[in-house]
Design a protein around this motif. Structure first.
Motif, PDB file in Angstrom:
ATOM      1  N   ARG A   2       0.944  -1.143   0.213  1.00 43.89           N
ATOM      2  CA  ARG A   2      -0.038   0.052  -0.210  1.00 43.89           C
ATOM      3  C   ARG A   2       0.597   1.482   0.036  1.00 43.89           C
ATOM      4  O   ARG A   2       1.964   1.194   1.320  1.00 43.89           O
ATOM      5  CB  ARG A   2      -0.881  -0.153   1.478  1.00 43.89           C
ATOM      6  N   SER A   3       0.881   1.924  -0.890  1.00 42.43           N
ATOM      7  CA  SER A   3       1.689   3.144  -0.629  1.00 42.43           C
ATOM      8  C   SER A   3       0.740   4.286  -1.197  1.00 42.43           C
ATOM      9  O   SER A   3      -0.786   4.928  -1.795  1.00 42.43           O
ATOM     10  CB  SER A   3       2.344   3.583  -1.700  1.00 42.43           C
ATOM     11  N   LYS A   4       1.903   5.455  -0.493  1.00 42.04           N
ATOM     12  CA  LYS A   4       0.967   7.267  -0.401  1.00 42.04           C
ATOM     13  C   LYS A   4       0.961   8.088  -2.063  1.00 42.04           C
ATOM     14  O   LYS A   4       0.469   8.396  -2.722  1.00 42.04           O
ATOM     15  CB  LYS A   4       1.064   8.065   0.548  1.00 42.04           C
ATOM     16  N   GLN A   5       2.053   6.921  -2.645  1.00 40.78           N
ATOM     17  CA  GLN A   5       2.841   7.286  -4.567  1.00 40.78           C
ATOM     18  C   GLN A   5       3.545   6.039  -4.740  1.00 40.78           C
ATOM     19  O   GLN A   5       5.224   6.101  -3.370  1.00 40.78           O
ATOM     20  CB  GLN A   5       3.250   8.869  -4.043  1.00 40.78           C
ATOM     21  N   SER A  31      -2.240   7.315  -4.739  1.00 39.40           N
ATOM     22  CA  SER A  31      -2.617   6.908  -3.668  1.00 39.40           C
ATOM     23  C   SER A  31      -3.135   4.991  -3.696  1.00 39.40           C
ATOM     24  O   SER A  31      -3.645   5.236  -4.772  1.00 39.40           O
ATOM     25  CB  SER A  31      -3.939   7.657  -2.846  1.00 39.40           C
ATOM     26  N   TRP A  87      -7.892  -0.775   3.130  1.00 38.00           N
ATOM     27  CA  TRP A  87      -7.703   0.417   4.054  1.00 38.00           C
ATOM     28  C   TRP A  87      -8.689   0.977   4.644  1.00 38.00           C
ATOM     29  O   TRP A  87      -9.374   0.194   5.024  1.00 38.00           O
ATOM     30  CB  TRP A  87      -8.400   1.365   2.840  1.00 38.00           C
ATOM     31  N   VAL A  98       5.957   5.454  -1.500  1.00 33.61           N
ATOM     32  CA  VAL A  98       6.416   5.687  -0.515  1.00 33.61           C
ATOM     33  C   VAL A  98       4.736   4.866  -0.119  1.00 33.61           C
ATOM     34  O   VAL A  98       4.221   4.480  -0.120  1.00 33.61           O
ATOM     35  CB  VAL A  98       5.759   7.286  -0.207  1.00 33.61           C
ATOM     36  N   ASN A  99       5.804   3.950   1.033  1.00 28.90           N
ATOM     37  CA  ASN A  99       4.935   2.837   2.322  1.00 28.90           C
ATOM     38  C   ASN A  99       4.070   3.165   3.005  1.00 28.90           C
ATOM     39  O   ASN A  99       4.237   4.137   3.822  1.00 28.90           O
ATOM     40  CB  ASN A  99       6.111   1.529   1.986  1.00 28.90           C
ATOM     41  N   ASP A 100       2.566   2.922   2.370  1.00 30.35           N
ATOM     42  CA  ASP A 100       1.763   3.860   3.297  1.00 30.35           C
ATOM     43  C   ASP A 100       1.566   2.766   4.659  1.00 30.35           C
ATOM     44  O   ASP A 100       0.934   1.717   4.653  1.00 30.35           O
ATOM     45  CB  ASP A 100       0.020   3.908   2.769  1.00 30.35           C
ATOM     46  N   GLY A 101       1.566   2.689   5.748  1.00 31.53           N
ATOM     47  CA  GLY A 101       1.312   1.956   6.829  1.00 31.53           C
ATOM     48  C   GLY A 101       2.475   1.607   7.727  1.00 31.53           C
ATOM     49  O   GLY A 101       2.972   2.523   9.208  1.00 31.53           O
ATOM     50  N   PRO A 102       2.954   1.088   7.099  1.00 36.74           N
ATOM     51  CA  PRO A 102       3.480   0.071   6.117  1.00 36.74           C
ATOM     52  C   PRO A 102       2.588  -0.900   6.024  1.00 36.74           C
ATOM     53  O   PRO A 102       2.316  -2.131   6.963  1.00 36.74           O
ATOM     54  CB  PRO A 102       4.776  -0.204   5.723  1.00 36.74           C
TER      55      PRO A 102
END
Length: 150
Positions: A7-10, A25, A55, A135-139
């Protein structure tokens, strides 16, 4: 078929200094195919990717799919996901599908995500040396395999 979901922000993929795919996203998918994979595997994994609830909802619980979130996909073919490192120090890639089999299945996977689930899908370049930035979201990182079907 093996897919690593990040999962990434960009995220973006660059080949020879040129951006070939970029998302805001969503998910970066590292996609590995083996010589045994079929269109049934492609459909199974695409469904899993589209429907996994990774999410947050209004209560902060991972309860929404990427479809519900409105996210995008960056799909990157990666034969090294089938590396066998059990013997020696040099990985064997004998389980990875040959390009003539892997390319059409990877393309079918990307098309399944677009046409069946309505997702925007950007890609890397099959077989190229790629620079993947995210940019890993969380990750949040999840592995989905078709051989683990219910």
């Amino acid at each position: 078929m093996r897919v690593v979901i990040q999962r990434s922000k960009q995220a973006s993929v660059t080949v020879d200094g040129q951006v070939t795919g970029a998302i805001d996203s969503g998910y970066v998918l590292l996609v590995g195919l083996t010589h045994e994979d079929t269109l049934e595997d492609v459909r199974y994994v695409a469904k899993k990717v589209a429907e996994l609830r990774l999410w947050e909802d209004e209560e902060g619980k991972m309860n929404r799919s990427i479809v519900e979130h409105g996210g995008e996909i960056l799909s990157v073919s990666q034969f090294t996901l089938y590396a066998d490192t059990r013997k020696g120090r040099r990985p064997s890639f004998i389980e990875a599908a040959r390009p003539e089999k892997a390319l059409p299945l990877w393309e079918a996977f990307n098309e399944e995500l677009k046409s069946t689930y309505g997702l925007k899908v950007e890609t890397g370049v099959f077989g190229a040396m790629m620079d993947v930035s995210l940019v890993n979201d969380g990750p949040v990182t999840i592995i989905v395999e078709s051989k683990a079907k219910e």
